[in-house]
Design an enzyme around this catalytic site. Structure first.
Site, PDB file in Angstrom:
ATOM      1  N   ASP A 149       0.733  -1.146   0.021  1.00  0.00           N
ATOM      2  CA  ASP A 149      -0.077   0.133   0.191  1.00  0.00           C
ATOM      3  C   ASP A 149       0.947   1.298  -0.205  1.00  0.00           C
ATOM      4  O   ASP A 149       2.031   1.298  -0.148  1.00  0.00           O
ATOM      5  CB  ASP A 149      -0.826   0.064   1.206  1.00  0.00           C
ATOM      6  CG  ASP A 149      -2.218   0.673   0.723  1.00  0.00           C
ATOM      7  OD1 ASP A 149      -2.311   1.717   0.429  1.00  0.00           O
ATOM      8  OD2 ASP A 149      -3.499  -0.059   1.486  1.00  0.00           O
TER       9      ASP A 149
ATOM     10  N   ASP B   9       3.142   2.116  -4.792  1.00  0.00           N
ATOM     11  CA  ASP B   9       2.339   3.191  -5.677  1.00  0.00           C
ATOM     12  C   ASP B   9       2.173   2.419  -6.925  1.00  0.00           C
ATOM     13  O   ASP B   9       3.165   2.311  -7.626  1.00  0.00           O
ATOM     14  CB  ASP B   9       2.813   4.386  -5.641  1.00  0.00           C
ATOM     15  CG  ASP B   9       2.010   5.352  -6.400  1.00  0.00           C
ATOM     16  OD1 ASP B   9       0.946   4.851  -7.035  1.00  0.00           O
ATOM     17  OD2 ASP B   9       2.099   6.770  -6.386  1.00  0.00           O
ATOM     18  N   VAL B  10       0.797   1.810  -7.066  1.00  0.00           N
ATOM     19  CA  VAL B  10       0.671   1.048  -8.583  1.00  0.00           C
ATOM     20  C   VAL B  10       0.954   2.079  -9.657  1.00  0.00           C
ATOM     21  O   VAL B  10       0.939   1.236 -10.883  1.00  0.00           O
ATOM     22  CB  VAL B  10      -0.575   0.210  -8.372  1.00  0.00           C
ATOM     23  CG1 VAL B  10      -0.448  -0.794  -7.263  1.00  0.00           C
ATOM     24  CG2 VAL B  10      -1.644   1.035  -8.320  1.00  0.00           C
TER      25      VAL B  10
ATOM     26  N   ASN C 283      -5.858  -5.274  -5.794  1.00  0.00           N
ATOM     27  CA  ASN C 283      -7.043  -4.485  -5.267  1.00  0.00           C
ATOM     28  C   ASN C 283      -6.771  -3.240  -5.001  1.00  0.00           C
ATOM     29  O   ASN C 283      -7.797  -2.336  -4.757  1.00  0.00           O
ATOM     30  CB  ASN C 283      -7.205  -5.149  -3.813  1.00  0.00           C
ATOM     31  CG  ASN C 283      -8.393  -4.531  -2.941  1.00  0.00           C
ATOM     32  OD1 ASN C 283      -9.317  -4.614  -3.035  1.00  0.00           O
ATOM     33  ND2 ASN C 283      -7.791  -3.810  -1.844  1.00  0.00           N
TER      34      ASN C 283
ATOM     35  N   TYR D 204     -14.284   5.677 -14.009  1.00  0.00           N
ATOM     36  CA  TYR D 204     -14.434   4.554 -13.364  1.00  0.00           C
ATOM     37  C   TYR D 204     -14.962   3.084 -13.798  1.00  0.00           C
ATOM     38  O   TYR D 204     -14.155   2.055 -13.916  1.00  0.00           O
ATOM     39  CB  TYR D 204     -15.000   4.645 -11.848  1.00  0.00           C
ATOM     40  CG  TYR D 204     -15.022   3.509 -10.932  1.00  0.00           C
ATOM     41  CD1 TYR D 204     -14.127   3.587 -10.035  1.00  0.00           C
ATOM     42  CD2 TYR D 204     -16.097   2.826 -10.804  1.00  0.00           C
ATOM     43  CE1 TYR D 204     -13.922   2.645  -8.996  1.00  0.00           C
ATOM     44  CE2 TYR D 204     -16.058   1.603  -9.754  1.00  0.00           C
ATOM     45  CZ  TYR D 204     -14.990   1.424  -8.866  1.00  0.00           C
ATOM     46  OH  TYR D 204     -14.944   0.518  -8.049  1.00  0.00           O
TER      47      TYR D 204
ATOM     48  N   LYS E  89     -12.868  -0.037 -14.745  1.00  0.00           N
ATOM     49  CA  LYS E  89     -13.438  -1.397 -14.323  1.00  0.00           C
ATOM     50  C   LYS E  89     -13.845  -2.324 -15.404  1.00  0.00           C
ATOM     51  O   LYS E  89     -13.641  -3.613 -15.530  1.00  0.00           O
ATOM     52  CB  LYS E  89     -14.351  -0.999 -13.371  1.00  0.00           C
ATOM     53  CG  LYS E  89     -14.021  -0.757 -12.011  1.00  0.00           C
ATOM     54  CD  LYS E  89     -12.867  -1.279 -11.375  1.00  0.00           C
ATOM     55  CE  LYS E  89     -12.406  -0.778 -10.130  1.00  0.00           C
ATOM     56  NZ  LYS E  89     -11.609  -1.477  -9.284  1.00  0.00           N
TER      57      LYS E  89
ATOM     58  N   THR F 110     -18.596  -0.017   4.129  1.00  0.00           N
ATOM     59  CA  THR F 110     -17.341   0.420   4.343  1.00  0.00           C
ATOM     60  C   THR F 110     -17.439   1.857   5.261  1.00  0.00           C
ATOM     61  O   THR F 110     -18.798   2.570   5.209  1.00  0.00           O
ATOM     62  CB  THR F 110     -16.520   0.866   3.161  1.00  0.00           C
ATOM     63  OG1 THR F 110     -17.117   1.787   2.231  1.00  0.00           O
ATOM     64  CG2 THR F 110     -16.576  -0.320   2.394  1.00  0.00           C
TER      65      THR F 110
END
Length: 250
Positions: A36, A63-64, A90, A155, A159, A190
């Site tokens: 993360d 950091d992706v 994820n 988004y 996805k 959440t």
């Protein structure tokens, strides 16, 4: 112990679905890397979990959106743990705004984290797993990978890309012993959703035939299945964990 001896990386693993997945894998005997952002709670989370599962949980900042950081994550994990058996890609962010108001910068940021980041992780994972001749990659997609929703152009584009990229990667990786699947969560309970007003929250609940929001651990259980040997004949799938959301309307 379905994950006994498995070596697992979970990106976005410091909270929510990612953290629940880390916990389930540890409970099932795996060694797990929480990957993360440096600014996340990942280091503290890993320390607390490692105290309960001695020597089986560690944190690595990643950091992706940064290829060098992603490649380093896998190189260090392979060196320290001896390999990588499963990955949950994820890490991701949301984004809601009218399309005519979204800037280039915001659109590209959402795509870079939610789609390009998934590819960077998959590419690094495949390099390790091809050397091993085995492995399982699970990408976190969404109900919005198959359904459109207003004010979420970036988004939903990201996805939807994850869903079809998963299929392409699965076909490519299958001859080399690697499985690639995706999970499509519905709306999950959440802290972010807890901030919504009751009318909007009840509206979201009403979209799910099961009559409630999902829980992080329910998505984690789906990851656990896809990552384990129990799913040895499953690849290229997009497993919906959505309380019936995508089944249609009554």
């Amino acid at each position: 112990m379905r994950m006994q001896g498995k070596r697992v990386i979970v990106t976005g693993g410091a909270s929510g679905i990612g953290l629940a997945s880390v916990e389930r894998c540890l409970e099932e005997g795996a060694s797990v890397v929480i990957a993360d952002l440096e600014s996340s709670d990942g280091s503290a989370r890993a320390a607390a979990l490692d105290a309960r599962h001695t020597g089986r949980c560690l944190f690595k900042a990643c950091d992706v959106t940064d290829t060098a950081q992603v490649d380093r994550l896998f190189a260090e994990t392979e060196s320290e743990l001896g390999g990588v058996d499963a990955v949950f890609s994820n890490a991701g962010i949301g984004g809601i705004a009218p399309s005519d108001e979204v800037s280039d910068e915001e659109f590209l940021r959402i795509i870079d984290i939610n789609l390009n980041g998934v590819f960077r992780v998959a590419r690094a994972a495949l390099r390790v797993m091809y050397r091993q001749g085995s492995g399982s990659i699970v990408n976190c997609a969404s109900i919005l990978g198959v359904f459109g929703q207003s004010q979420t152009a970036a988004y939903t584009a990201a996805k939807g890309g994850v869903v079809n990229m998963t299929r392409a990667l699965a076909i490519e990786a299958a001859p080399k012993g690697v499985r690639v699947n995706a999970i499509g969560p519905g709306y999950i309970d959440t802290p972010l959703l807890a901030e919504l007003d009751d009318e909007l929250l009840q509206g979201l609940i009403g979209l799910h035939p099961l009559g409630r929001l999902g829980r992080s651990e329910e998505v984690a259980n789906a990851f656990l299945f896809l990552a384990s040997n129990e799913a040895s004949f499953v690849t290229g799938a997009h497993l919906m964990v959505d309380g019936g959301f995508t089944a249609g309307k009554s």
